[in-house]
Design a protein around this motif. Structure first.
Motif, mmCIF file in Angstrom:
data_model
loop_
_atom_site.group_PDB
_atom_site.id
_atom_site.type_symbol
_atom_site.label_atom_id
_atom_site.label_comp_id
_atom_site.label_asym_id
_atom_site.label_seq_id
_atom_site.Cartn_x
_atom_site.Cartn_y
_atom_site.Cartn_z
ATOM 1 N N SER A 503 17.682 2.608 21.602
ATOM 2 C CA SER A 503 17.086 2.171 20.328
ATOM 3 C C SER A 503 16.507 3.320 19.515
ATOM 4 O O SER A 503 16.427 3.250 18.299
ATOM 5 C CB SER A 503 15.995 1.132 20.596
ATOM 6 N N ARG A 532 20.249 -4.120 19.513
ATOM 7 C CA ARG A 532 21.475 -3.797 18.785
ATOM 8 C C ARG A 532 22.636 -4.457 19.528
ATOM 9 O O ARG A 532 23.050 -3.980 20.582
ATOM 10 C CB ARG A 532 21.692 -2.284 18.738
ATOM 11 N N GLN A 573 23.358 -9.105 12.004
ATOM 12 C CA GLN A 573 23.152 -7.661 12.193
ATOM 13 C C GLN A 573 24.287 -6.871 11.540
ATOM 14 O O GLN A 573 24.057 -5.792 10.987
ATOM 15 C CB GLN A 573 23.066 -7.314 13.689
#
Length: 576
Positions: A503, A532, A573
């Motif tokens: 991250s 993610r 996302q």
């Protein structure tokens, strides 16, 4: 909270060191007897030497007094060398025991306790025990011996004057005992305030960048001022009680001294005692009263020591994380099959975080945990890491109940890389070697290259021996993360827990790390907490956690095709 009694302190602290204590007591007796030579010699000086002008006896007296002074000096040195040094050794030993105990406590304890408070408990609370072995014991026992011998000698000179003195001394003793009973909870509370103030101070110093970034120096200063004022108010209370003891001793013993002057003067005038006996009585009176007054100070020291032991005992009685009675299974060579069977968990009563979670994580597979913040992903990872224990249901490894497995035998096969990874102050080399200090240079370099740490250390003048500052403050987030991954690679674990290990990395670093993580995860059971979602496309199974339940499970492609909750998260996302 149960108090530590003087009897308990004697059994646990003094008695195990009885040989040294007995030597110390013998030295104390010799020292106190030597002290009494001077007041006894004063009688002969006045009544025999001066009155009869006996020069030979004068030299004899001076020789005896000189020898007594020499004996006092030698015993004083030996007492310091034996008891005071032993007291400091005891403090260091207790600190080590308390620190060992603290590290054995479960993660939940640390979640609810400030690190500064624990530092206070480990370093400050045990300080007072020096008074049980060192100076406090010396003064208490020595003073008692001196007072008793002086009392006997005083009675021999004049029982009437001695009885007159004992009345105010008795009143003083009652006042002192009442005061000590009042002071002990104050000292115990002082330890608590101390740990709160130190805890806040530790947080302030650790978060100085946040404080300066929000221009919050004034409010932090105010918070600290409030803390130190509470500490001052506590100290003021104990000083008030101590002042009562001191002033009452001054008043009561002053009355005794005044009365002795009158009674003694009268007895000399009617030839009931000699001037030498009166002088000897006056000096012996000082030797009896001084230790009693001194004991008020010693009493405060011992009360403070016992208050510190109260808090230390409270900590030492907490149940350790490693329960040897129930955790009896030793993992020798685990395969790595982990199973959750109807697992439920709550941090607080009646507020369940996980509800009947069940899934299999076979050896060598990657299980990704996704979902919104607070859904329970980290709790599942914490259960897999044995940081938490289920309230109901069971987590197993190779079919064995993880709650019955010896923690050390499991965790030696565990590797953890957290999102906010902790690095120790020191060098990059020391941080990577942390799980295996004896690793070879070849093993170290393999880990360094696998995590692409050399990509930035090659630019440093000192390479791996570069100092990184507290918590790695001199490095970027991505650099810290790569060091953490190198540390996990060097540990060579069977089970890996990755809390969004990439991250903090930039795009270029992330692609490099993904390759090293792929190598790291081969043949190892891996749990990945993913924010993610692009990083978990190759996971063997993805668990979508929502409100403490598994909302969806499957591979990336299967979940995308199902167009459920995972599909929504992934496409959201992707748009961002």
């Amino acid at each position: 909270m149960k108090k530590v009694s003087m009897t308990q302190a004697f059994k646990t602290i003094i008695w195990p060191r009885r040989n040294l204590v007995f030597i110390g007591l013998l030295l104390i007796i010799i020292s106190q007897l030597a002290k009494l030579v001077l007041p006894m010699a004063s009688k002969y000086l006045m009544d025999d030497v001066i009155a009869k002008k006996d020069f030979d006896m004068l030299w004899t007296l001076l020789t005896v007094i000189s020898i007594a002074i020499l004996v006092q000096s030698i015993t004083s040195f030996l007492l310091t060398r034996i008891l005071s040094v032993q007291a400091q050794y005891l403090i260091s030993e207790l600190r080590a025991q308390v620190q060992k105990k603290v590290l054995s406590l479960p993660i939940s304890f640390f979640d609810n306790t400030k690190s500064g408070a624990l530092v206070s408990r480990i370093m400050s609370d045990v300080e007072g025990v020096r008074n049980l072995i060192g100076t406090g014991l010396v003064q208490l026992v020595g003073g008692t011996i001196t007072a008793i011998i002086s009392l006997i000698l005083l009675l021999r000179i004049s029982w009437t004057m001695t009885v007159f003195v004992l009345i105010p001394v008795g009143v003083f003793g009652v006042v002192a005992l009442k005061a000590f009973k009042y002071i002990r909870p104050i000292f115990r509370n002082r330890g608590k305030i101390n740990e709160e103030v130190k805890g806040r101070l530790t947080e302030t110093l650790s978060g100085v960048r946040v404080i300066k970034g929000f221009n919050a120096e004034a409010q932090e200063n105010k918070a600290f001022e409030v803390g130190v004022d509470r500490l001052f108010q506590n100290v003021k209370k104990s000083l008030t009680a101590t002042a009562i003891i001191t002033s009452s001793s001054t008043f009561l013993l002053g009355i005794a001294s005044t009365g002795i002057m009158g009674i003694g003067g009268y007895k000399i005038m009617i030839d009931e005692i000699t001037i030498g006996e009166f002088l000897s009585f006056t000096l012996l009176l000082g030797f009896m009263i001084a230790p009693i007054v001194q004991m008020s100070n010693v009493g405060s020291q011992l009360t403070e020591a016992l208050a510190g032991l109260d808090r230390t005992e409270e900590l030492m009685n907490m149940p350790a994380e490693e329960d040897s009675e129930h955790r009896t299974i030793n993992l020798d060579k685990p395969i790595g099959d982990i199973t959750f069977e109807n697992v439920s968990f709550s941090y607080e009563k009646d507020k369940e975080i996980l509800h009947n979670i069940s899934f299999d994580a076979a050896k060598g597979t990657v299980t990704a945990l996704v979902g919104s913040s607070g859904s329970g992903k980290s709790t599942i990872a914490g259960l897999a890491a044995t940081f938490l224990t289920p309230q109901s249901g069971m987590v197993t490894i190779d079919g064995k109940d993880l709650s019955k497995v010896q923690l050390s035998s499991y965790r030696q096969h565990l590797g953890v890389v957290l999102q906010d990874e902790f690095l120790f102050e020191g060098t990059i080399r020391e941080n990577i070697l942390f799980p295996k200090p004896q690793a070879s240079e070849k093993q170290l370099q393999n880990a360094v290259k696998a995590a692409y740490v050399n990509e930035f250390t090659d630019r440093f003048d000192k390479g791996l021996d570069t100092l990184i500052g507290e918590r790695g403050v001199k490095l970027s987030g991505g650099q810290r993360q790569r060091i953490a991954i190198a540390r996990a690679i060097l540990a060579d674990p069977k089970i890996i827990i990755l809390d969004e290990a990439t991250s903090n990395l930039d795009t270029e670093s992330e692609s490099l790390i993904q390759e090293s993580l792929s190598e790291l995860m081969k043949g190892r059971t891996t749990f990945v907490i993913a924010h993610r979602l692009s990083t978990i496309r190759k996971a063997d199974q993805i668990l979508v956690i929502e409100e403490g339940k598994i909302a969806e499970r499957g591979t990336h492609d299967a979940l995308i095709e199902a167009q459920g909750r995972y599909f929504d998260l992934y496409t959201y996302q992707a748009r961002i």
